[in-house]
Design a protein around this motif. Structure first.
Motif, short mmCIF file in Angstrom:
data_model
loop_
_atom_site.label_atom_id
_atom_site.label_comp_id
_atom_site.label_asym_id
_atom_site.label_seq_id
_atom_site.Cartn_x
_atom_site.Cartn_y
_atom_site.Cartn_z
N SER A 35 0.84 -1.25 -0.05
CA SER A 35 0.06 -0.05 0.08
C SER A 35 0.85 1.36 -0.05
CB SER A 35 -0.95 -0.15 1.00
OG SER A 35 -0.30 0.03 2.26
N SER A 43 0.75 4.29 -2.98
CA SER A 43 0.70 5.49 -2.46
C SER A 43 1.80 6.54 -3.02
CB SER A 43 0.76 5.59 -0.86
OG SER A 43 -0.32 4.90 -0.26
N GLY A 46 1.06 6.77 -6.76
CA GLY A 46 -0.18 7.74 -6.90
C GLY A 46 0.34 9.05 -6.61
#
Length: 111
Positions: free
Chosen positions: A98, A102, A105
């Protein structure tokens, strides 16, 4: 170019964390070597972070710091597994994944 500087800076952040871990495991001259390695890696890492946040294609400070820190964290977890035999668990890998998503992103939404 700034993203490349930031990535390399994040790798040096991993280097300073590894150096601290190794310094904890040693004494005498080996400890002095690892503490010197720590100081050098910190200096290079911070300088590259600074450079990535400036110039024509500056990376915003919030994005740069988050990405730099994440690269260091990801590298440190992987190095901990490989060098220090830290456990590989589902939840560690889940949260590491994750963190990677992130960072990707943040890079995608940064100008």
């Amino acid at each position: 170019m700034n993203w490349l500087l930031l990535i390399i800076g994040g790798l040096f952040e991993t280097g300073f964390a590894i150096s601290l871990g190794k310094a904890q495991q040693t004494t005498g001259k080996p400890m002095a070597f690892w503490l010197s390695s720590f100081a050098i890696c910190v200096a290079i890492s911070m300088y590259l972070l600074f450079k990535a946040m400036g110039g024509d294609k500056a990376i915003p400070v919030g994005t740069a710091y988050a990405v730099w820190g994440a690269i260091g964290a990801i590298g440190t977890v992987v190095a901990g597994i490989v060098l220090f035999h830290e456990p590989v668990t589902f939840w560690r890998m889940f949260f590491l994944s994750s963190l990677v998503l992130s960072v990707i992103g943040l890079q995608l939404v940064s100008s």
